[in-house]
Design a protein around this motif. Structure first.
Motif, PDB file in Angstrom:
ATOM      1  N   PHE A 110     153.198  52.441  14.796  1.00 44.58           N
ATOM      2  CA  PHE A 110     152.276  51.692  14.359  1.00 44.58           C
ATOM      3  C   PHE A 110     151.845  51.026  14.431  1.00 44.58           C
ATOM      4  CE2 PHE A 110     151.665  56.193  12.788  1.00 44.58           C
ATOM      5  CZ  PHE A 110     150.461  56.474  13.007  1.00 44.58           C
ATOM      6  N   GLU A 111     152.882  50.031  14.089  1.00 46.23           N
ATOM      7  CA  GLU A 111     152.568  48.176  14.472  1.00 46.23           C
ATOM      8  C   GLU A 111     153.106  48.177  15.830  1.00 46.23           C
ATOM      9  OE1 GLU A 111     154.916  47.154  10.972  1.00 46.23           O
ATOM     10  OE2 GLU A 111     153.268  47.436   9.426  1.00 46.23           O
ATOM     11  N   SER A 112     153.965  48.779  16.545  1.00 40.11           N
ATOM     12  CA  SER A 112     154.493  48.044  17.497  1.00 40.11           C
ATOM     13  C   SER A 112     152.935  48.465  18.926  1.00 40.11           C
ATOM     14  CB  SER A 112     155.234  49.291  18.166  1.00 40.11           C
ATOM     15  OG  SER A 112     155.209  49.800  18.131  1.00 40.11           O
TER      16      SER A 112
ATOM     17  N   TRP B 281     140.506  53.012  17.783  1.00 40.09           N
ATOM     18  CA  TRP B 281     140.445  54.068  18.591  1.00 40.09           C
ATOM     19  C   TRP B 281     141.996  55.117  19.356  1.00 40.09           C
ATOM     20  CZ3 TRP B 281     137.738  58.066  17.941  1.00 40.09           C
ATOM     21  CH2 TRP B 281     137.634  59.197  19.095  1.00 40.09           C
ATOM     22  N   THR B 282     142.197  53.904  20.086  1.00 43.13           N
ATOM     23  CA  THR B 282     142.844  54.486  20.854  1.00 43.13           C
ATOM     24  C   THR B 282     144.443  55.144  19.917  1.00 43.13           C
ATOM     25  OG1 THR B 282     142.781  52.287  22.358  1.00 43.13           O
ATOM     26  CG2 THR B 282     144.392  53.650  22.851  1.00 43.13           C
ATOM     27  N   VAL B 283     145.232  54.174  19.386  1.00 41.23           N
ATOM     28  CA  VAL B 283     145.860  54.333  18.023  1.00 41.23           C
ATOM     29  C   VAL B 283     145.824  55.623  17.447  1.00 41.23           C
ATOM     30  CG1 VAL B 283     147.478  54.031  15.254  1.00 41.23           C
ATOM     31  CG2 VAL B 283     146.744  52.393  17.803  1.00 41.23           C
ATOM     32  N   PHE B 284     144.020  56.101  16.827  1.00 46.23           N
ATOM     33  CA  PHE B 284     144.018  57.029  16.638  1.00 46.23           C
ATOM     34  C   PHE B 284     144.427  58.612  17.702  1.00 46.23           C
ATOM     35  CE2 PHE B 284     140.797  60.850  15.744  1.00 46.23           C
ATOM     36  CZ  PHE B 284     140.619  60.541  14.485  1.00 46.23           C
ATOM     37  N   TYR B 285     143.782  58.094  18.237  1.00 47.00           N
ATOM     38  CA  TYR B 285     142.785  59.416  19.508  1.00 47.00           C
ATOM     39  C   TYR B 285     145.242  59.625  20.339  1.00 47.00           C
ATOM     40  CZ  TYR B 285     141.430  61.998  22.825  1.00 47.00           C
ATOM     41  OH  TYR B 285     141.678  63.249  24.376  1.00 47.00           O
ATOM     42  N   ARG B 286     145.552  58.486  20.144  1.00 47.22           N
ATOM     43  CA  ARG B 286     146.736  59.212  21.230  1.00 47.22           C
ATOM     44  C   ARG B 286     147.841  58.908  20.369  1.00 47.22           C
ATOM     45  NH1 ARG B 286     146.254  56.512  26.386  1.00 47.22           N
ATOM     46  NH2 ARG B 286     144.978  57.897  27.115  1.00 47.22           N
ATOM     47  N   LEU B 287     147.694  58.743  19.369  1.00 47.45           N
ATOM     48  CA  LEU B 287     149.259  58.687  17.705  1.00 47.45           C
ATOM     49  C   LEU B 287     148.942  59.385  17.427  1.00 47.45           C
ATOM     50  CD1 LEU B 287     151.029  54.801  17.706  1.00 47.45           C
ATOM     51  CD2 LEU B 287     151.410  57.113  18.507  1.00 47.45           C
TER      52      LEU B 287
ATOM     53  N   TYR C 269     142.696  58.378   8.174  1.00 46.38           N
ATOM     54  CA  TYR C 269     143.621  57.241   9.800  1.00 46.38           C
ATOM     55  C   TYR C 269     143.181  56.121   8.335  1.00 46.38           C
ATOM     56  CZ  TYR C 269     143.820  54.594  13.048  1.00 46.38           C
ATOM     57  OH  TYR C 269     144.933  53.133  13.608  1.00 46.38           O
ATOM     58  N   ALA C 270     141.636  56.329   8.230  1.00 54.36           N
ATOM     59  CA  ALA C 270     140.824  55.273   7.985  1.00 54.36           C
ATOM     60  C   ALA C 270     142.081  54.306   6.475  1.00 54.36           C
ATOM     61  CB  ALA C 270     139.577  54.726   7.662  1.00 54.36           C
ATOM     62  N   PHE C 271     142.042  55.466   5.368  1.00 58.93           N
ATOM     63  CA  PHE C 271     142.450  54.799   4.570  1.00 58.93           C
ATOM     64  C   PHE C 271     144.094  54.354   4.591  1.00 58.93           C
ATOM     65  CE2 PHE C 271     139.972  57.636   1.518  1.00 58.93           C
ATOM     66  CZ  PHE C 271     139.588  56.605   0.606  1.00 58.93           C
ATOM     67  N   SER C 272     145.051  55.979   5.865  1.00 56.71           N
ATOM     68  CA  SER C 272     146.417  54.429   5.667  1.00 56.71           C
ATOM     69  C   SER C 272     146.526  53.619   6.628  1.00 56.71           C
ATOM     70  CB  SER C 272     147.245  55.831   6.513  1.00 56.71           C
ATOM     71  OG  SER C 272     146.775  56.717   7.351  1.00 56.71           O
ATOM     72  N   TRP C 273     145.231  53.033   7.985  1.00 61.37           N
ATOM     73  CA  TRP C 273     145.543  51.908   8.044  1.00 61.37           C
ATOM     74  C   TRP C 273     144.857  50.867   8.336  1.00 61.37           C
ATOM     75  CZ3 TRP C 273     150.437  52.201   9.502  1.00 61.37           C
ATOM     76  CH2 TRP C 273     151.224  52.808   8.878  1.00 61.37           C
TER      77      TRP C 273
ATOM     78  N   PHE D  35     149.974  63.222   4.834  1.00 62.74           N
ATOM     79  CA  PHE D  35     150.865  63.051   5.659  1.00 62.74           C
ATOM     80  C   PHE D  35     150.666  61.776   7.087  1.00 62.74           C
ATOM     81  CE2 PHE D  35     151.975  65.297  10.060  1.00 62.74           C
ATOM     82  CZ  PHE D  35     153.391  65.559   9.970  1.00 62.74           C
ATOM     83  N   LEU D  36     149.952  61.253   6.863  1.00 60.46           N
ATOM     84  CA  LEU D  36     149.968  60.043   8.277  1.00 60.46           C
ATOM     85  C   LEU D  36     150.698  58.871   6.884  1.00 60.46           C
ATOM     86  CD1 LEU D  36     145.743  59.710   9.385  1.00 60.46           C
ATOM     87  CD2 LEU D  36     148.497  60.528  10.134  1.00 60.46           C
ATOM     88  N   GLY D  37     150.637  59.144   5.977  1.00 57.36           N
ATOM     89  CA  GLY D  37     151.281  58.078   5.082  1.00 57.36           C
ATOM     90  C   GLY D  37     152.362  57.322   5.317  1.00 57.36           C
ATOM     91  N   SER D  38     153.233  59.441   5.646  1.00 58.04           N
ATOM     92  CA  SER D  38     154.348  59.490   6.014  1.00 58.04           C
ATOM     93  C   SER D  38     155.081  59.517   7.245  1.00 58.04           C
ATOM     94  CB  SER D  38     155.005  60.649   4.955  1.00 58.04           C
ATOM     95  OG  SER D  38     154.491  61.733   5.778  1.00 58.04           O
ATOM     96  N   LEU D  39     154.060  59.079   8.227  1.00 57.38           N
ATOM     97  CA  LEU D  39     154.754  58.977   9.458  1.00 57.38           C
ATOM     98  C   LEU D  39     155.718  57.735   9.550  1.00 57.38           C
ATOM     99  CD1 LEU D  39     152.193  60.119  11.394  1.00 57.38           C
ATOM    100  CD2 LEU D  39     153.872  61.863  11.352  1.00 57.38           C
ATOM    101  N   PRO D  40     156.952  57.473  10.427  1.00 61.47           N
ATOM    102  CA  PRO D  40     157.214  55.759  10.844  1.00 61.47           C
ATOM    103  C   PRO D  40     156.117  54.995  10.641  1.00 61.47           C
ATOM    104  CG  PRO D  40     158.309  57.266  12.178  1.00 61.47           C
ATOM    105  CD  PRO D  40     156.454  58.072  11.526  1.00 61.47           C
ATOM    106  N   THR D  41     156.030  53.872   9.699  1.00 62.46           N
ATOM    107  CA  THR D  41     155.156  52.596  10.275  1.00 62.46           C
ATOM    108  C   THR D  41     155.594  51.605  11.340  1.00 62.46           C
ATOM    109  OG1 THR D  41     155.559  52.006   8.522  1.00 62.46           O
ATOM    110  CG2 THR D  41     153.767  50.927   8.700  1.00 62.46           C
ATOM    111  N   GLU D  42     156.757  51.760  12.033  1.00 59.99           N
ATOM    112  CA  GLU D  42     156.919  50.708  13.359  1.00 59.99           C
ATOM    113  C   GLU D  42     156.171  51.585  14.064  1.00 59.99           C
ATOM    114  OE1 GLU D  42     159.548  52.932  12.051  1.00 59.99           O
ATOM    115  OE2 GLU D  42     159.635  51.248  10.082  1.00 59.99           O
TER     116      GLU D  42
END
Ligand code: HEC
Length: 396
Positions: free
Chosen positions: A290-292, A301-307, A214-218, A281-288
């Motif tokens: 996460f950004e929204s 933490w929420t994004v990691f846990y929920r998304l 997660y850290a490496f991606s976001w 794998f995380l990098g191939s998920l749609p960026t939109e």
């Protein structure tokens, strides 16, 4: 019947593929079934007949029928003076040697077996075994669970655990109660030890890898790509190279022979690949997506846990399977850092191979005990396993 040329054509064109697939299945299943059947056969028969003979007549039956049945009858009781089902009679001829000597002596001035030639050594040995069976001196059942019992409690002896316990002649380290399952030499204890090693050594690297990926991606910190490149490079470090420095370090920290030491070791060596795969794998998920989420004010933490976690479940599952199988089947690390102190399944099996060359009936059961959980996991998570094999090679 409804003939549909297109359908027949399709079935015929798929036929070669089906034959190949079925061939592979048989190739895999046959030895597995053989091992399973063998593990349920008593040790008296496992050495001299293959598992495929389980349903065939017992050893020596055909030799007996052709050389002896004409006088002694099919069941061995025809001559009252020489009842072959009487243990007292048969006990005098335990092996081929005694039996052949007796068959060569005349009965009432005539050769014992009359016109039938006296059987050769091999046949005589088979007949001696058969006589023991029909006179109940040694009548092993067709199937038994004693191999499993013996392997689980770590019994080593000439008979079986149950027999020795009934006679009160069990080895000193066994007590003939359920406590024997925890005997340090047995597979029961080793099973628990292996679970104790494998579960944390699977969860720990997965959890850390998920965080790191997660850290490496976001998270945008400096030196991110350099650090990631270093991680990719770390994948090629051979495990053996670190055995000496780490065991010296562990000796200083008092971690040799402890589960914690093995967990840390497996975590360290599992992480580079796990992070690499998770990040891809995380990098191939749609960026939109996460950004929204960030725009809506969600914390990391929420994004990691929920998304991130729910979305990367397939990757996590396939990683979990591979890490689990790897640690479960590992011998080297367990041998170096746990040794005989907390023996795991692979350690016990390797012990059996060397010390029980002749007692491989226990090995069949031991092999199955150690295969059981990986097989269940494999069958249960098959879907993820196939995806895991393809992870990184195809997108979407
Ligand atoms: C031609 C007939 C005949 C054949 C074939 C024959 N037996 Fe016998 N067997 C006898 C007779 C008769 C006796 C009883 C001898 C007596 O009265 O002491 C006997 C006795 C025995 C005994 C008892 C010996 C004892 O110590 O009392 C054994 C064991 C035995 N047979 C085994 C065999 C086996 C094994 C075969 C097959 C390889 C065989 N026999 C084939 C006729 C035969």
């Amino acid at each position: 019947m409804n003939f549909n040329p297109a359908k027949i054509n399709r079935v015929l064109s798929e036929l070669p593929t089906h034959i190949v697939v079925i061939g592979f299945c048989v190739l895999w299943l046959l030895p597995a079934i053989g091992l399973l059947v063998a593990s349920f056969r008593p040790f008296q028969v496992i050495d001299d007949s293959g598992w495929w003979t389980v349903l065939a007549p017992p050893k020596g039956a055909t030799e007996y029928q052709s050389s002896c049945a004409s006088c002694h009858g099919k069941d061995g009781r025809a001559i009252a003076a020489a009842d072959l089902t009487d243990p007292a009679v048969v006990k005098q001829y335990p092996r081929s040697l005694q039996l052949m000597a007796m068959l060569r002596t005349d009965v009432n001035g005539r050769p014992h077996t009359g016109d039938i030639p006296v059987p050769k050594v091999r046949a005589a040995a088979a007949i001696a075994t058969y006589l023991k069976r029909i006179s109940n001196i040694e009548n092993p059942p067709r199937f038994t669970i004693s191999n499993y019992q013996d392997a689980l409690v770590g019994y080593r002896g000439k008979r079986t655990y149950t027999e020795d316990c009934a006679a009160g002649t069990q080895p000193l380290d066994l007590h003939c109660n359920t406590g024997d399952l925890l005997n340090p030499r047995g597979m029961g204890r080793a099973f628990l030890n292996t679970l104790g090693v494998t579960i944390p050594a699977t969860i720990l690297p997965l959890l850390l890898a998920a965080f790191a990926a997660y850290a490496f991606s976001w998270l945008h910190f400096r030196g991110r790509m350099a650090l990631f490149a270093l991680l990719v490079g770390l994948q090629v470090v051979p495990l053996q190279m670190t055995l000496v420095p780490i065991s010296r370090l562990y000796a200083q920290l008092g971690l040799n022979g402890t589960f914690l030491g093995v967990w840390l070791f497996h975590t360290g060596f599992g992480l580079p690949y796990a992070i690499y795969l998770m990040r891809n794998f995380l990098g191939s998920l749609p960026t939109e997506v996460f950004e929204s989420a960030y725009l809506d004010g969600a914390s990391h933490w929420t994004v990691f846990y929920r998304l991130a976690l729910p979305l990367s479940l397939p990757a996590l599952a396939s990683l979990a399977i591979f890490q689990f199988l790897w640690v479960w089947n590992d011998l080297l690390v367990a041998l170096v850092f746990l040794g005989g102190k907390n023996p795991v399944l692979t350690y016990q099996i390797s012990n059996m191979v060397t010390s029980l060359g002749a007692g491989w009936h226990l090995l069949t059961a031991a092999a199955f005990i150690s295969m059981l959980l990986p097989m269940l996991i494999f069958l249960g998570l098959q879907r993820f396993f196939v995806r895991g094999l393809l992870a990184g090679s195809v997108k979407g």
